[in-house]
Design a protein around this motif. Structure first.
Motif, PDB file in Angstrom:
ATOM      1  N   ILE A   1     -69.847  41.329  38.826  1.00 34.26           N
ATOM      2  CA  ILE A   1     -71.293  41.478  38.581  1.00 34.26           C
ATOM      3  C   ILE A   1     -71.869  40.156  38.073  1.00 34.26           C
ATOM      4  CG2 ILE A   1     -72.994  42.573  37.071  1.00 34.26           C
ATOM      5  CD1 ILE A   1     -71.188  45.143  37.244  1.00 34.26           C
ATOM      6  N   VAL A   2     -71.208  39.555  37.092  1.00 30.19           N
ATOM      7  CA  VAL A   2     -71.668  38.287  36.520  1.00 30.19           C
ATOM      8  C   VAL A   2     -71.673  37.208  37.600  1.00 30.19           C
ATOM      9  CG1 VAL A   2     -71.048  36.457  34.872  1.00 30.19           C
ATOM     10  CG2 VAL A   2     -71.058  38.859  34.147  1.00 30.19           C
ATOM     11  N   ASN A   3     -70.653  37.177  38.419  1.00 29.39           N
ATOM     12  CA  ASN A   3     -70.592  36.212  39.522  1.00 29.39           C
ATOM     13  C   ASN A   3     -71.793  36.369  40.452  1.00 29.39           C
ATOM     14  OD1 ASN A   3     -69.651  35.712  42.542  1.00 29.39           O
ATOM     15  ND2 ASN A   3     -68.573  34.272  41.208  1.00 29.39           N
ATOM     16  N   LYS A   4     -72.148  37.597  40.785  1.00 33.02           N
ATOM     17  CA  LYS A   4     -73.304  37.846  41.664  1.00 33.02           C
ATOM     18  C   LYS A   4     -74.594  37.355  41.033  1.00 33.02           C
ATOM     19  CE  LYS A   4     -71.440  41.697  44.264  1.00 33.02           C
ATOM     20  NZ  LYS A   4     -71.360  43.142  44.396  1.00 33.02           N
ATOM     21  N   PHE A   5     -74.804  37.672  39.749  1.00 27.37           N
ATOM     22  CA  PHE A   5     -76.015  37.193  39.064  1.00 27.37           C
ATOM     23  C   PHE A   5     -76.090  35.672  39.146  1.00 27.37           C
ATOM     24  CE2 PHE A   5     -76.420  41.360  37.027  1.00 27.37           C
ATOM     25  CZ  PHE A   5     -77.795  41.500  36.962  1.00 27.37           C
ATOM     26  N   GLY A   6     -74.996  35.005  38.820  1.00 25.26           N
ATOM     27  CA  GLY A   6     -74.980  33.542  38.833  1.00 25.26           C
ATOM     28  C   GLY A   6     -75.224  32.977  40.220  1.00 25.26           C
ATOM     29  N   ASN A   7     -74.574  33.545  41.210  1.00 25.49           N
ATOM     30  CA  ASN A   7     -74.725  33.044  42.581  1.00 25.49           C
ATOM     31  C   ASN A   7     -76.077  33.382  43.190  1.00 25.49           C
ATOM     32  OD1 ASN A   7     -72.312  31.584  42.968  1.00 25.49           O
ATOM     33  ND2 ASN A   7     -71.196  33.513  43.104  1.00 25.49           N
ATOM     34  N   GLU A   8     -76.758  34.387  42.642  1.00 26.39           N
ATOM     35  CA  GLU A   8     -78.115  34.720  43.094  1.00 26.39           C
ATOM     36  C   GLU A   8     -79.162  33.890  42.357  1.00 26.39           C
ATOM     37  OE1 GLU A   8     -78.300  38.973  42.497  1.00 26.39           O
ATOM     38  OE2 GLU A   8     -76.913  39.368  44.143  1.00 26.39           O
ATOM     39  N   GLY A   9     -78.727  33.001  41.450  1.00 24.57           N
ATOM     40  CA  GLY A   9     -79.641  32.135  40.718  1.00 24.57           C
ATOM     41  C   GLY A   9     -80.445  32.847  39.649  1.00 24.57           C
ATOM     42  N   LYS A  10     -79.932  33.971  39.184  1.00 31.66           N
ATOM     43  CA  LYS A  10     -80.611  34.734  38.139  1.00 31.66           C
ATOM     44  C   LYS A  10     -80.075  34.327  36.770  1.00 31.66           C
ATOM     45  CE  LYS A  10     -81.389  38.758  41.071  1.00 31.66           C
ATOM     46  NZ  LYS A  10     -81.164  40.208  41.208  1.00 31.66           N
ATOM     47  N   VAL A  11     -80.872  34.618  35.737  1.00 33.00           N
ATOM     48  CA  VAL A  11     -80.433  34.327  34.376  1.00 33.00           C
ATOM     49  C   VAL A  11     -79.111  35.053  34.118  1.00 33.00           C
ATOM     50  CG1 VAL A  11     -80.934  34.702  31.938  1.00 33.00           C
ATOM     51  CG2 VAL A  11     -82.720  33.852  33.460  1.00 33.00           C
ATOM     52  N   THR A  12     -78.125  34.281  33.697  1.00 33.33           N
ATOM     53  CA  THR A  12     -76.794  34.800  33.401  1.00 33.33           C
ATOM     54  C   THR A  12     -76.465  34.312  31.998  1.00 33.33           C
ATOM     55  OG1 THR A  12     -76.257  34.623  35.747  1.00 33.33           O
ATOM     56  CG2 THR A  12     -74.410  34.885  34.232  1.00 33.33           C
ATOM     57  N   ALA A  13     -76.496  35.221  31.027  1.00 35.48           N
ATOM     58  CA  ALA A  13     -76.411  34.831  29.624  1.00 35.48           C
ATOM     59  C   ALA A  13     -75.310  35.596  28.901  1.00 35.48           C
ATOM     60  CB  ALA A  13     -77.762  35.086  28.947  1.00 35.48           C
ATOM     61  N   ALA A  14     -74.695  34.926  27.928  1.00 32.37           N
ATOM     62  CA  ALA A  14     -73.628  35.553  27.148  1.00 32.37           C
ATOM     63  C   ALA A  14     -73.562  34.898  25.780  1.00 32.37           C
ATOM     64  CB  ALA A  14     -72.296  35.420  27.877  1.00 32.37           C
ATOM     65  N   ILE A  15     -73.183  35.693  24.789  1.00 34.95           N
ATOM     66  CA  ILE A  15     -73.144  35.219  23.403  1.00 34.95           C
ATOM     67  C   ILE A  15     -71.801  35.562  22.762  1.00 34.95           C
ATOM     68  CG2 ILE A  15     -74.297  37.344  22.626  1.00 34.95           C
ATOM     69  CD1 ILE A  15     -75.693  35.599  20.441  1.00 34.95           C
ATOM     70  N   CYS A  16     -71.385  34.728  21.804  1.00 38.00           N
ATOM     71  CA  CYS A  16     -70.198  34.959  20.987  1.00 38.00           C
ATOM     72  C   CYS A  16     -68.929  34.777  21.824  1.00 38.00           C
ATOM     73  CB  CYS A  16     -70.290  36.333  20.333  1.00 38.00           C
ATOM     74  SG  CYS A  16     -69.056  36.722  19.091  1.00 38.00           S
ATOM     75  N   LEU A  17     -68.164  35.816  22.043  1.00 38.28           N
ATOM     76  CA  LEU A  17     -66.951  35.745  22.859  1.00 38.28           C
ATOM     77  C   LEU A  17     -67.227  36.008  24.344  1.00 38.28           C
ATOM     78  CD1 LEU A  17     -64.465  37.569  20.460  1.00 38.28           C
ATOM     79  CD2 LEU A  17     -64.463  35.139  21.052  1.00 38.28           C
ATOM     80  N   ALA A  18     -68.438  36.424  24.672  1.00 38.55           N
ATOM     81  CA  ALA A  18     -68.768  36.809  26.042  1.00 38.55           C
ATOM     82  C   ALA A  18     -68.895  35.653  27.047  1.00 38.55           C
ATOM     83  CB  ALA A  18     -70.035  37.656  26.049  1.00 38.55           C
ATOM     84  N   PRO A  19     -69.203  34.410  26.646  1.00 41.16           N
ATOM     85  CA  PRO A  19     -69.255  33.348  27.660  1.00 41.16           C
ATOM     86  C   PRO A  19     -67.953  33.189  28.452  1.00 41.16           C
ATOM     87  CG  PRO A  19     -70.435  32.626  25.722  1.00 41.16           C
ATOM     88  CD  PRO A  19     -69.754  33.934  25.361  1.00 41.16           C
TER      89      PRO A  19
END
Length: 169
Positions: A87-105
């Motif tokens: 899911i995260v890969n799709k967001f990133g490859n679609e050029g959408k905001v892909t954000a994560a905090i703390c241990l999530a990056p």
């Protein structure tokens, strides 16, 4: 506008969810929450969240961005969750905001989106190892923006992190 929150089913970090969610809602941004399960999820400090869906039901086309919340449960339940990584890969490859905090990056790194890019994470031996293996360039800053990818270090950075997400939507 609509944001997808991804949280662990147990021991997500409450503040990293509640602070951004409140700011997004103030700005009129719809917030949908998903996890490995559809149902009750528990924060490290007592927050109880009923998710709207499981990761299996997520369609990235329905959202303008994703926010992955940290906490010790993130490492335990989400770091190796193939469905979330996809899911995260799709967001990133679609050029959408892909954000994560703390241990999530680490999940953004596992999705192959941080190679050669500046990012930050809560610095632990395990998180540093994962980020380094995935070729992220670690920066010791509260919030790091690399295009549409936004990473933040710790719960105290939740407000600045949320503001960066809003600014990049």
């Amino acid at each position: 506008m609509k944001i997808l929150f991804a949280i662990a089913p147990d021991r997500f970090l409450d503040q990293e969810y509640t602070v951004p969610k409140s700011l997004f809602e103030e700005k009129g941004i719809a917030c949908i929450t998903a996890s490995t399960i559809k149902g009750t999820c528990y924060g490290m400090h007592g927050e109880i969240v009923e998710t709207d869906m499981s990761f299996d039901d997520v369609n990235t086309a329905d959202y303008d961005g994703i926010v992955v919340v940290g906490g010790i449960g993130c490492q335990d339940y989400l770091w190796r969750c193939e469905k979330l990584i996809d899911i995260v890969n799709k967001f990133g490859n679609e050029g959408k905001v892909t954000a994560a905090i703390c241990l999530a990056p680490a999940i953004i790194a596992e999705a192959g989106l941080l190679a050669g890019k500046n990012a930050t994470i809560l610095d632990t031996p395990a998180s540093r190892r994962l980020m380094t293996l995935d070729k992220a360039v670690l920066v010791n800053e509260p919030v790091v923006i690399s295009g549409k990818i936004i990473t933040a270090r710790m719960p105290q950075d939740s407000k600045a992190f949320a503001e960066a997400v809003v600014a990049n939507l």
